[in-house]
Design an enzyme around this catalytic site. Sequence first.
Site, short mmCIF file in Angstrom:
data_model
loop_
_atom_site.label_atom_id
_atom_site.label_comp_id
_atom_site.label_asym_id
_atom_site.label_seq_id
_atom_site.Cartn_x
_atom_site.Cartn_y
_atom_site.Cartn_z
N LYS A 46 0.67 -1.17 0.04
CA LYS A 46 0.00 0.02 0.10
C LYS A 46 0.71 1.14 -0.05
O LYS A 46 0.51 2.31 -0.72
CB LYS A 46 -0.97 0.06 1.07
CG LYS A 46 -2.13 -0.80 1.11
CD LYS A 46 -3.05 -0.72 2.15
CE LYS A 46 -4.16 -1.69 1.94
NZ LYS A 46 -4.70 -2.41 3.41
N LYS A 48 4.75 1.68 -0.57
CA LYS A 48 5.79 1.62 -1.12
C LYS A 48 5.30 1.18 -2.55
O LYS A 48 6.13 1.23 -3.52
CB LYS A 48 6.75 0.47 -0.68
CG LYS A 48 7.56 1.16 0.57
CD LYS A 48 8.83 0.57 0.85
CE LYS A 48 9.82 1.48 1.21
NZ LYS A 48 11.23 0.77 0.91
N1 CTP Z 1 19.38 1.40 5.30
C1 CTP Z 1 20.81 1.84 5.24
N2 CTP Z 1 21.47 1.83 4.22
C2 CTP Z 1 20.87 1.25 3.15
C3 CTP Z 1 19.93 0.61 2.82
C4 CTP Z 1 18.84 0.95 4.07
O1 CTP Z 1 21.09 2.31 6.30
N3 CTP Z 1 21.92 1.29 1.91
C5 CTP Z 1 18.44 1.42 6.34
C6 CTP Z 1 17.40 2.29 6.09
O2 CTP Z 1 17.81 3.59 6.41
C7 CTP Z 1 16.45 1.89 6.97
C8 CTP Z 1 16.71 0.28 7.07
O3 CTP Z 1 17.81 0.28 6.69
O4 CTP Z 1 16.53 2.34 8.34
C9 CTP Z 1 15.55 -0.45 6.40
O5 CTP Z 1 15.55 -0.08 5.02
P1 CTP Z 1 14.62 -0.54 3.64
O6 CTP Z 1 13.79 0.61 3.40
O7 CTP Z 1 14.11 -1.81 4.24
O8 CTP Z 1 16.03 -0.87 2.67
P2 CTP Z 1 16.41 -0.42 1.28
O9 CTP Z 1 17.59 -1.04 0.85
O10 CTP Z 1 16.75 1.36 1.38
O11 CTP Z 1 15.00 -0.41 0.65
P3 CTP Z 1 14.47 0.28 -0.85
O12 CTP Z 1 15.44 0.14 -1.83
O13 CTP Z 1 13.12 -0.60 -1.16
O14 CTP Z 1 14.22 1.56 -0.27
#
Ligand code: CTP
Length: 142
Positions: A46, A48
Amino acid sequence: MKKYKIGFTAGVFDLFHVGHLNLLERCKEQCEYLVVGICNDDYVKKVKKTTPIIEEKDRVRIIDALKCVDKAVLIDIETTNDKMLALEKFGFDVLFSGDDWKDSERYKKTEEQFAPLGVKIEYLPYTKGVSTTDIKQKIDKN
Ligand code: CTP
């Protein structure tokens, strides 16, 4: 003794990668007991507008198995969006969040709500060059 007793952070943690690990290890460096809220599949669909590759119960199991995590729990949309609700449920003294949220209206409001309760927010650096979205794109190109 660490700076905080109970720490809380939340995220989707789909396709577990080193950016996730860096974040969780940094959280655990600052608190005795780390609770991680795993956003449920409904939230991902919903909010993302995508479907997680790894389903919610497996994302919880993976995070729960990490040495730097004390407890992983599934959280719904309301608890993900409203950190006061998360505070009621998990009773933490620090919320960890990515530094990309710093100075956002939402987090300024949460800081104001937490301040009289003595609950802190610590912003942690986002690991550059890796994300779940990047991994999905790399797989698509192969
Ligand atoms: N996070 C981080 N460094 C990254 C990716 C994620 O510190 N390179 C942290 C985010 O700030 C968050 C947690 O990990 O606190 C979970 O993030 P999530 O949104 O699940 O991961 P993403 O890889 O950023 O996913 P997306 O690409 O779908 O946004």
